[in-house]
Design a protein around this motif. Structure first.
Motif, PDB file in Angstrom:
ATOM      1  N   ASN A   1       0.800  -1.220   0.000  1.00  0.00           N
ATOM      2  CA  ASN A   1       0.000   0.000   0.000  1.00  0.00           C
ATOM      3  C   ASN A   1       0.834   1.272   0.000  1.00  0.00           C
ATOM      4  OD1 ASN A   1       0.975   0.136   2.604  1.00  0.00           O
ATOM      5  ND2 ASN A   1      -1.008  -0.078   3.607  1.00  0.00           N
ATOM      6  N   GLY A   2       2.175   1.161  -0.182  1.00  0.00           N
ATOM      7  CA  GLY A   2       3.018   2.346  -0.225  1.00  0.00           C
ATOM      8  C   GLY A   2       3.195   3.004   1.127  1.00  0.00           C
ATOM      9  N   ASN A   3       3.029   2.216   2.208  1.00  0.00           N
ATOM     10  CA  ASN A   3       3.246   2.700   3.579  1.00  0.00           C
ATOM     11  C   ASN A   3       2.175   3.681   4.049  1.00  0.00           C
ATOM     12  OD1 ASN A   3       4.815   2.471   5.936  1.00  0.00           O
ATOM     13  ND2 ASN A   3       5.726   4.472   5.572  1.00  0.00           N
ATOM     14  N   THR A   4       1.020   3.691   3.383  1.00  0.00           N
ATOM     15  CA  THR A   4      -0.092   4.504   3.857  1.00  0.00           C
ATOM     16  C   THR A   4      -1.396   3.901   3.335  1.00  0.00           C
ATOM     17  OG1 THR A   4      -0.990   6.754   4.007  1.00  0.00           O
ATOM     18  CG2 THR A   4      -0.040   6.093   1.900  1.00  0.00           C
ATOM     19  N   GLU A   5      -2.509   4.243   3.952  1.00  0.00           N
ATOM     20  CA  GLU A   5      -3.796   3.590   3.694  1.00  0.00           C
ATOM     21  C   GLU A   5      -4.276   3.807   2.254  1.00  0.00           C
ATOM     22  OE1 GLU A   5      -8.404   3.850   5.394  1.00  0.00           O
ATOM     23  OE2 GLU A   5      -6.825   5.129   6.197  1.00  0.00           O
ATOM     24  N   ILE A   6      -4.836   2.745   1.658  1.00  0.00           N
ATOM     25  CA  ILE A   6      -5.446   2.845   0.331  1.00  0.00           C
ATOM     26  C   ILE A   6      -6.752   3.634   0.442  1.00  0.00           C
ATOM     27  CG2 ILE A   6      -6.463   1.560  -1.579  1.00  0.00           C
ATOM     28  CD1 ILE A   6      -3.445   1.359  -1.462  1.00  0.00           C
ATOM     29  N   THR A   7      -6.909   4.665  -0.394  1.00  0.00           N
ATOM     30  CA  THR A   7      -8.089   5.528  -0.312  1.00  0.00           C
ATOM     31  C   THR A   7      -9.090   5.287  -1.439  1.00  0.00           C
ATOM     32  OG1 THR A   7      -6.911   7.261  -1.531  1.00  0.00           O
ATOM     33  CG2 THR A   7      -6.818   7.345   0.871  1.00  0.00           C
ATOM     34  N   GLY A   8      -8.713   4.558  -2.485  1.00  0.00           N
ATOM     35  CA  GLY A   8      -9.653   4.308  -3.566  1.00  0.00           C
ATOM     36  C   GLY A   8      -8.974   3.675  -4.770  1.00  0.00           C
ATOM     37  N   TYR A   9      -9.754   3.554  -5.860  1.00  0.00           N
ATOM     38  CA  TYR A   9      -9.258   2.909  -7.079  1.00  0.00           C
ATOM     39  C   TYR A   9      -9.728   3.697  -8.296  1.00  0.00           C
ATOM     40  CZ  TYR A   9      -8.431  -0.988  -3.911  1.00  0.00           C
ATOM     41  OH  TYR A   9      -7.991  -1.761  -2.868  1.00  0.00           O
ATOM     42  N   THR A  10      -8.933   3.627  -9.372  1.00  0.00           N
ATOM     43  CA  THR A  10      -9.293   4.201 -10.666  1.00  0.00           C
ATOM     44  C   THR A  10      -9.410   3.049 -11.672  1.00  0.00           C
ATOM     45  OG1 THR A  10      -8.198   6.312 -10.235  1.00  0.00           O
ATOM     46  CG2 THR A  10      -8.551   5.709 -12.546  1.00  0.00           C
ATOM     47  N   ILE A  11     -10.566   2.990 -12.368  1.00  0.00           N
ATOM     48  CA  ILE A  11     -10.829   1.915 -13.331  1.00  0.00           C
ATOM     49  C   ILE A  11     -10.878   2.519 -14.731  1.00  0.00           C
ATOM     50  CG2 ILE A  11     -12.337  -0.005 -13.912  1.00  0.00           C
ATOM     51  CD1 ILE A  11     -11.143  -0.110 -11.080  1.00  0.00           C
ATOM     52  N   GLN A  12     -10.194   1.855 -15.672  1.00  0.00           N
ATOM     53  CA  GLN A  12     -10.172   2.313 -17.059  1.00  0.00           C
ATOM     54  C   GLN A  12     -10.572   1.180 -17.999  1.00  0.00           C
ATOM     55  OE1 GLN A  12      -6.191   3.844 -17.691  1.00  0.00           O
ATOM     56  NE2 GLN A  12      -6.744   5.869 -16.901  1.00  0.00           N
ATOM     57  N   LYS A  13     -11.080   1.562 -19.182  1.00  0.00           N
ATOM     58  CA  LYS A  13     -11.433   0.591 -20.223  1.00  0.00           C
ATOM     59  C   LYS A  13     -10.700   0.960 -21.506  1.00  0.00           C
ATOM     60  CE  LYS A  13     -15.457   3.107 -21.983  1.00  0.00           C
ATOM     61  NZ  LYS A  13     -16.918   3.071 -22.250  1.00  0.00           N
ATOM     62  N   ALA A  14     -10.475  -0.049 -22.366  1.00  0.00           N
ATOM     63  CA  ALA A  14      -9.837   0.195 -23.663  1.00  0.00           C
ATOM     64  C   ALA A  14     -10.484  -0.710 -24.707  1.00  0.00           C
ATOM     65  CB  ALA A  14      -8.339  -0.065 -23.595  1.00  0.00           C
ATOM     66  N   ASP A  15     -10.935  -0.109 -25.796  1.00  0.00           N
ATOM     67  CA  ASP A  15     -11.446  -0.873 -26.936  1.00  0.00           C
ATOM     68  C   ASP A  15     -10.246  -1.478 -27.665  1.00  0.00           C
ATOM     69  OD1 ASP A  15     -12.584  -1.868 -29.183  1.00  0.00           O
ATOM     70  OD2 ASP A  15     -13.407   0.028 -29.904  1.00  0.00           O
ATOM     71  N   LYS A  16     -10.300  -2.775 -27.955  1.00  0.00           N
ATOM     72  CA  LYS A  16      -9.161  -3.445 -28.573  1.00  0.00           C
ATOM     73  C   LYS A  16      -8.857  -2.900 -29.967  1.00  0.00           C
ATOM     74  CE  LYS A  16      -7.760  -7.401 -27.735  1.00  0.00           C
ATOM     75  NZ  LYS A  16      -7.470  -8.854 -27.736  1.00  0.00           N
ATOM     76  N   LYS A  17      -9.816  -2.259 -30.608  1.00  0.00           N
ATOM     77  CA  LYS A  17      -9.572  -1.704 -31.940  1.00  0.00           C
ATOM     78  C   LYS A  17      -8.615  -0.518 -31.875  1.00  0.00           C
ATOM     79  CE  LYS A  17     -14.109  -3.015 -33.815  1.00  0.00           C
ATOM     80  NZ  LYS A  17     -15.402  -2.487 -34.362  1.00  0.00           N
ATOM     81  N   THR A  18      -8.800   0.353 -30.890  1.00  0.00           N
ATOM     82  CA  THR A  18      -7.975   1.565 -30.782  1.00  0.00           C
ATOM     83  C   THR A  18      -6.844   1.411 -29.776  1.00  0.00           C
ATOM     84  OG1 THR A  18      -9.394   2.525 -29.060  1.00  0.00           O
ATOM     85  CG2 THR A  18      -9.997   2.951 -31.356  1.00  0.00           C
ATOM     86  N   GLY A  19      -7.077   0.621 -28.728  1.00  0.00           N
ATOM     87  CA  GLY A  19      -6.066   0.458 -27.683  1.00  0.00           C
ATOM     88  C   GLY A  19      -5.930   1.653 -26.758  1.00  0.00           C
ATOM     89  N   GLU A  20      -6.804   2.659 -26.898  1.00  0.00           N
ATOM     90  CA  GLU A  20      -6.744   3.844 -26.045  1.00  0.00           C
ATOM     91  C   GLU A  20      -7.511   3.592 -24.749  1.00  0.00           C
ATOM     92  OE1 GLU A  20      -7.896   7.422 -27.947  1.00  0.00           O
ATOM     93  OE2 GLU A  20      -6.831   6.974 -29.810  1.00  0.00           O
ATOM     94  N   TRP A  21      -6.927   4.074 -23.636  1.00  0.00           N
ATOM     95  CA  TRP A  21      -7.533   3.871 -22.326  1.00  0.00           C
ATOM     96  C   TRP A  21      -8.361   5.099 -21.930  1.00  0.00           C
ATOM     97  CZ3 TRP A  21      -7.549  -0.759 -20.055  1.00  0.00           C
ATOM     98  CH2 TRP A  21      -6.578  -1.683 -20.430  1.00  0.00           C
ATOM     99  N   PHE A  22      -9.555   4.824 -21.381  1.00  0.00           N
ATOM    100  CA  PHE A  22     -10.441   5.886 -20.903  1.00  0.00           C
ATOM    101  C   PHE A  22     -10.870   5.565 -19.473  1.00  0.00           C
ATOM    102  CE2 PHE A  22     -10.872   5.840 -25.488  1.00  0.00           C
ATOM    103  CZ  PHE A  22     -10.761   7.200 -25.808  1.00  0.00           C
TER     104      PHE A  22
END
Length: 341
Positions: free
Chosen positions: A155-176
């Motif tokens: 946890n990097g020596n401090t409490e986990i505060t949340g998460y970020t979720i991303q998706k990517a279409d395999k055609k473009t490979g770009e993450w959003f």
């Protein structure tokens, strides 16, 4: 003739003693000492944040005579010389780590000592967290995909505060980014485009920032195209049945006699679980002293104006056709003692 020496001096008077030296030298101490003092740089007084792989070079000046003895500790233990090097001079000490890793995070303590006097300084080194340990594609239906993930091993020596979720279409490979500062360990990603295939990844966040890397799903979510006339799929409809599982447990607490208190927990399951509350393994039922509420998975038990006899072990039990689950806590009811004049 010369007069006797006794006649040349005044009776009872002391004559000055002559010397070849103009001034009598003073005796100086051969030893002097100054109390040691660490001059902590302002940038290190709160916390020191680094990314994995960055070089760490901490310079801490100090004063003291004779030269102080310098000692470094990490989390109360001697430094690992394979990870960190220390170089001392008569006026500063340098802690050097060539390429920082997550295990280098912690509390570093430097001590300078002269005789029985010493001074200490502490530095909190924080590293950004690691990514979630696993991310799994649980199910895909319609334009939706269900994900589950597990917390990072570091946890990097401090409490986990949340998460970020991303998706990517395999055609473009770009993450959003589809979710930010998200606190749960599961989510449903909606509004996916028909005919596309998606990968997903998750970053972990703590008070320092977002993990520099992410964990990517091994599975790919395929969103099939549908014709103008709907053709039912030949496979079985997904079974959403799930045994009850508490997502938030009960916590031990103390209450004051006469002051209403409330116990809270949350549960999920399908079909919707039946909720029962027990006190010391006995079902509470419709006792008017207690108010039981279950709304969208949040279960609460309100204890109205408790007395000392209302203390004990309280249990919330959730049951459906798939199984049951329980959580318990201890409630202590204390009397309020007013100060006597």
């Amino acid at each position: 003739t010369h007069a006797p020496m006794a006649e040349t001096s005044l009776q009872g008077a002391k004559l000055p003693i002559r010397s070849n030296f103009r001034h009598t030298p003073k005796i100086l101490s051969c030893f002097s000492s100054d109390r040691p003092k660490i001059r902590m740089p302002r940038i290190l007084r709160t916390r020191y944040v680094k990314q994995v792989g960055e070089q760490i070079n901490l310079v801490l000046p100090f004063i003291g005579k004779p030269n102080p003895v310098v000692c470094w500790l990490k989390d109360g233990q001697p430094l690992d010389t394979k990870r960190a090097n220390v170089r001392n001079s008569d006026r500063d000490s340098i802690l050097f780590i060539r390429s920082s890793q997550r295990e280098d995070s912690g509390v570093y303590e430097m001590t300078v000592k002269v005789d029985s006097f010493e001074d200490k300084a502490t530095i909190t080194l924080q590293i950004l967290p690691g990514p979630p340990a696993t991310v799994k594609l649980v199910d895909t239906w319609g334009f939706n995909a269900a994900l589950e993930w597990t917390p990072p091993t570091d946890n990097g020596n401090t409490e986990i505060t949340g998460y970020t979720i991303q998706k990517a279409d395999k055609k473009t490979g770009e993450w959003f980014t589809v979710l930010e500062h998200y606190h749960r360990l599961n989510a449903t990603i909606s509004d996916l485009i028909m005919g596309n295939s998606y990968n997903f990844r998750a970053f972990a966040e703590n008070k320092v920032g977002v993990s520099e890397s992410a964990t990517v799903t091994k599975e790919v979510a395929h969103i099939p195209k549908t014709g103008i006339v709907y053709t039912p799929p030949e496979y079985k409809e997904h079974d959403f049945s799930e045994a009850p599982k508490f997502t938030t447990t009960l916590s031990d607490r103390a209450a004051t006699v006469g002051y209403t208190t409330k116990l809270l927990c949350s549960v999920r399951g399908f079909p919707k679980p039946k909720i029962e509350w027990l006190k010391n393994q006995m079902v509470i039922g419709d006792d008017p002293k207690f108010r039981q509420i279950s709304n969208q998975g949040v279960c609460s038990l309100e204890i109205r104006k408790p007395c000392s006899f209302d203390g004990g072990v309280y249990t919330c039990r959730a049951k459906n056709a798939q199984g049951e689950a329980t959580v318990s806590c201890k409630l202590e009811v204390k009397r309020m003692y007013l100060p006597t004049e």
